[in-house]
Design an enzyme around this catalytic site. Structure first.
Site, PDB file in Angstrom:
ATOM      1  N   GLU A  35      -5.131   6.981   4.999  1.00  0.00           N
ATOM      2  CA  GLU A  35      -4.243   6.808   3.782  1.00  0.00           C
ATOM      3  C   GLU A  35      -3.032   7.359   3.721  1.00  0.00           C
ATOM      4  O   GLU A  35      -2.871   8.528   4.055  1.00  0.00           O
ATOM      5  CB  GLU A  35      -5.095   7.336   2.658  1.00  0.00           C
ATOM      6  CG  GLU A  35      -4.714   7.176   1.259  1.00  0.00           C
ATOM      7  CD  GLU A  35      -3.994   6.086   0.669  1.00  0.00           C
ATOM      8  OE1 GLU A  35      -4.507   4.973   0.642  1.00  0.00           O
ATOM      9  OE2 GLU A  35      -2.765   6.127   0.065  1.00  0.00           O
ATOM     10  N   GLY A  48     -10.137  -5.464 -14.781  1.00  0.00           N
ATOM     11  CA  GLY A  48     -11.314  -6.478 -15.275  1.00  0.00           C
ATOM     12  C   GLY A  48     -11.759  -6.977 -13.872  1.00  0.00           C
ATOM     13  O   GLY A  48     -11.384  -7.389 -12.822  1.00  0.00           O
ATOM     14  N   ARG A 120      -9.070   2.233 -13.612  1.00  0.00           N
ATOM     15  CA  ARG A 120      -9.276   2.347 -12.140  1.00  0.00           C
ATOM     16  C   ARG A 120      -9.678   3.655 -11.564  1.00  0.00           C
ATOM     17  O   ARG A 120     -10.644   3.692 -10.625  1.00  0.00           O
ATOM     18  CB  ARG A 120      -7.904   1.919 -11.923  1.00  0.00           C
ATOM     19  CG  ARG A 120      -7.448   0.446 -12.018  1.00  0.00           C
ATOM     20  CD  ARG A 120      -5.906   0.100 -11.524  1.00  0.00           C
ATOM     21  NE  ARG A 120      -5.633  -1.049 -11.854  1.00  0.00           N
ATOM     22  CZ  ARG A 120      -5.646  -2.059 -11.122  1.00  0.00           C
ATOM     23  NH1 ARG A 120      -5.872  -1.704  -9.835  1.00  0.00           N
ATOM     24  NH2 ARG A 120      -5.133  -3.231 -11.446  1.00  0.00           N
ATOM     25  N   ARG A 205       2.155  -1.620 -19.618  1.00  0.00           N
ATOM     26  CA  ARG A 205       0.863  -1.326 -19.712  1.00  0.00           C
ATOM     27  C   ARG A 205       0.750  -0.321 -20.553  1.00  0.00           C
ATOM     28  O   ARG A 205       1.353   0.875 -20.500  1.00  0.00           O
ATOM     29  CB  ARG A 205       0.029  -1.282 -18.407  1.00  0.00           C
ATOM     30  CG  ARG A 205       0.374  -2.318 -17.544  1.00  0.00           C
ATOM     31  CD  ARG A 205       0.034  -2.076 -15.990  1.00  0.00           C
ATOM     32  NE  ARG A 205      -1.533  -2.109 -15.736  1.00  0.00           N
ATOM     33  CZ  ARG A 205      -1.784  -1.954 -14.385  1.00  0.00           C
ATOM     34  NH1 ARG A 205      -0.949  -1.758 -13.469  1.00  0.00           N
ATOM     35  NH2 ARG A 205      -2.924  -2.321 -14.080  1.00  0.00           N
ATOM     36  N   ASP A 323      -5.434  -7.494  -1.149  1.00  0.00           N
ATOM     37  CA  ASP A 323      -3.924  -7.704  -1.314  1.00  0.00           C
ATOM     38  C   ASP A 323      -3.134  -7.810  -0.383  1.00  0.00           C
ATOM     39  O   ASP A 323      -1.797  -8.378  -0.214  1.00  0.00           O
ATOM     40  CB  ASP A 323      -3.405  -6.411  -2.383  1.00  0.00           C
ATOM     41  CG  ASP A 323      -3.678  -6.948  -3.759  1.00  0.00           C
ATOM     42  OD1 ASP A 323      -4.394  -7.838  -4.187  1.00  0.00           O
ATOM     43  OD2 ASP A 323      -2.796  -6.480  -4.676  1.00  0.00           O
ATOM     44  N   ALA A 336      -8.237  -7.992  -7.824  1.00  0.00           N
ATOM     45  CA  ALA A 336      -9.179  -7.036  -7.158  1.00  0.00           C
ATOM     46  C   ALA A 336     -10.598  -7.811  -6.812  1.00  0.00           C
ATOM     47  O   ALA A 336     -11.298  -7.254  -6.046  1.00  0.00           O
ATOM     48  CB  ALA A 336      -9.456  -6.060  -7.918  1.00  0.00           C
TER      49      ALA A 336
END
Ligand SMILES: Cc1cc2nc3c(=O)[nH]c(=O)nc-3n(C[C@H](O)[C@H](O)[C@H](O)COP(=O)(O)OP(=O)(O)OC[C@H]3O[C@@H](n4cnc5c(N)ncnc54)[C@H](O)[C@@H]3O)c2cc1C
Length: 459
Positions: A35, A48, A120, A205, A323, A336
């Site tokens: 990562e 969602g 998340r 958002r 993705d 997702a």
């Protein structure tokens, strides 16, 4: 469980990378996650998960599903338990807190599982403890992959920006929309495929304390998921954090280019006043909610891979997942979810392989079973926004409802068990033939899908 005689590198520790790691661990596949950030972390607020995503979690790992269920929030009212979204006219001046004055234009029924959403970061916190100790390396930003162009079974070498290297028998690129793994796979031959394109939409958002949301919208509209339609803009609201918070996602269409051309910078600073200005013409319900958000906000650009779909998700022993392979705009609320479906398929396929030389065949079967559905979603998501924003069918709400329902049914109601069984059969066929023998790639994006997916009987 016996450990497979190969070791894979997972590049990227977002939802896809972590779910894949957990699912592979359960199937005896050893891995290391690389990562780029200093720690696992998710940006953004609510996500969602559609019904098939939740079913896919169960296939991946019971613990993954249990972790999601611990943080998931569904519509609060039992009468709304199967509802994905009530769709309302966002421009109406009728008050939402008097529901009989502002009836939904139509309701989208999300199978029996309705709408399940979570914050998340909370989901990530549930996933991390499921990883084996020491399986992640941080601060490792992939630069390139060496050794994937020969037919030998020598280990691949991952080269990182900090000059260090690592070895693995295969590389699973879960590095998201700006995937470096994708650029390594297709960059030289097709540089346009390496880069996502701007969909000419961006979002604001916001997270609003539930008490404030109830003051603005009333209880029914705050405790359950709503989609507010309008010309060139639309907004979603749904509860997260077990109903303590309302998640607001407000979408704007613009002819202007995004200031950062190559998606390197997907967020830009903005203010609440920018959002209020962009939603001029909407009614007091959406504007009232926007007024509840923080004064300093961010604009998020919506890029995707719709314009240059990949002809293949893998090459040799490098495979793209989530993705990285099929970044989508979020208008079906399923990006997702498709990543988790990918993970269920790929880990089931890799779990049946016992020799590293068979991994390309597993990737070929993954590509054949997933690419059509994943890329259909990317294209269909753009269409969905045109429907919500009265661009595709104007204000023909019946037509909009019919078309959105048909598209959502395809997303929600695929029988994953049947699909995975077919993918495994395809893998056995490829192995019997002696190799992947990937069919000539077809980048077309059909609707209705011409793939042999089976709708669940109770759909
Ligand atoms: C506004 C918005 C709302 C959305 N809402 C929904 C929703 O409600 N439902 C839904 O299903 N989907 C939704 N989506 C889509 C969903 O967010 C994505 O599909 C999902 O998060 C992708 O996960 P990922 O792990 O594949 O990629 P990412 O989350 O992008 O993770 C990639 C990881 O790879 C790391 N990385 C990147 N490059 C490198 C490198 N070179 N080397 C090492 N590591 C690297 C990153 O740091 C990151 O940790 C939404 C998307 C947006 C933009």
């Amino acid at each position: 469980m016996t450990t497979k005689p190969f070791h894979v590198a997972i590049v990227g520790g977002g939802i896809t990378g972590l779910a894949l790691a957990i699912s592979l661990h359960r199937r005896g596949v050893s891995f290391t996650i690389y990562e780029q950030a200093a720690a696992f972390g998710e940006i953004g607020a609510g996500v969602g998960m559609h019904a098939n995503a939740v079913r896919a979690m169960k296939i991946c790992d019971e613990g993954l599903l249990a972790g999601f269920e611990r943080v998931a929030t569904r519509n609060a009212w039992p009468s709304k338990s199967a509802v994905w979204f009530d769709v309302l006219d966002g421009t109406s001046t009728e008050p939402a807190n008097v529901p009989e004055k502002l009836a939904p234009l139509f309701t989208l029924i999300g199978h029996t599982d309705g709408h399940a959403a979570c914050h998340r970061a909370r989901f990530l916190e549930e996933m991390v403890p499921l990883l084996p100790e020491g399986s992640a390396r941080f601060g490792k930003r992939l630069k390139t992959i060496e050794g994937n162009n020969d037919d030998s079974d020598r280990a691949l070498t991952l080269v990182f920006e900090d000059g260090t290297t690592a070895q693995a028998d295969a590389v699973l690129g879960c590095d998201g929309i700006k995937s470096r793994t994708r650029a390594v796979l297709v960059g030289d031959d097709h540089p346009e495929r390496a880069k996502p394109a701007y969909s000419h939409k961006f979002v604001y958002r916001g997270l609003i304390p539930m008490a404030d949301a109830v003051a603005a919208l009333g209880e029914e509209r705050s405790a359950n998921a709503m989609l507010w339609m309008g010309p060139e803009r639309h907004a979603l609201t749904f509860p997260v954090n077990h109903g303590q918070t309302l998640n607001l996602v407000a979408f704007v269409t613009t002819p202007e280019p995004w200031p950062s051309k190559d998606a390197q910078q997907l967020t830009l600073p903005a203010t609440r006043n920018d959002a209020l200005r962009d939603f001029e013409g909407f009614g007091p319900n959406v504007l009232g909610l926007l007024r509840q958000t923080a004064p300093q906000m961010e604009r998020w650009a919506l890029f995707d891979l719709a314009e240059h779909p990949l002809p293949q998700f893998y090459k040799g022993r490098v495979c793209l997942v989530g993705d990285a392979a099929h970044a989508s705009t979020p208008h079906h609320g399923a990006g997702a979810g498709m990543c988790i479906e990918d993970v269920a398929y790929l880990s089931e396929l890799m779990g049946t392989v016992n020799d590293k030389r068979e991994l390309p065949a597993a990737f070929a079967a993954f590509d054949a079973s997933r690419r059509g559905r994943d890329q259909w979603l990317v294209a269909s998501s753009r269409r969905a926004a045109e429907l919500y924003e009265w661009q595709a069918r104007g204000r023909d709400f019946e037509g909009i409802a019919d078309e959105v329902r048909a598209r959502q049914a395809y997303i929600w109601n695929i029988d994953l068990d049947v699909g995975i069984a077919a993918a495994k059969k395809d893998l056995r066929r490829r192995l019997a033939l002696g190799m992947p023998a990937a069919a000539e790639p077809d980048a077309s994006v059909p609707f209705p899908p011409d793939i042999d997916y089976h709708l669940r009987e109770n759909s």
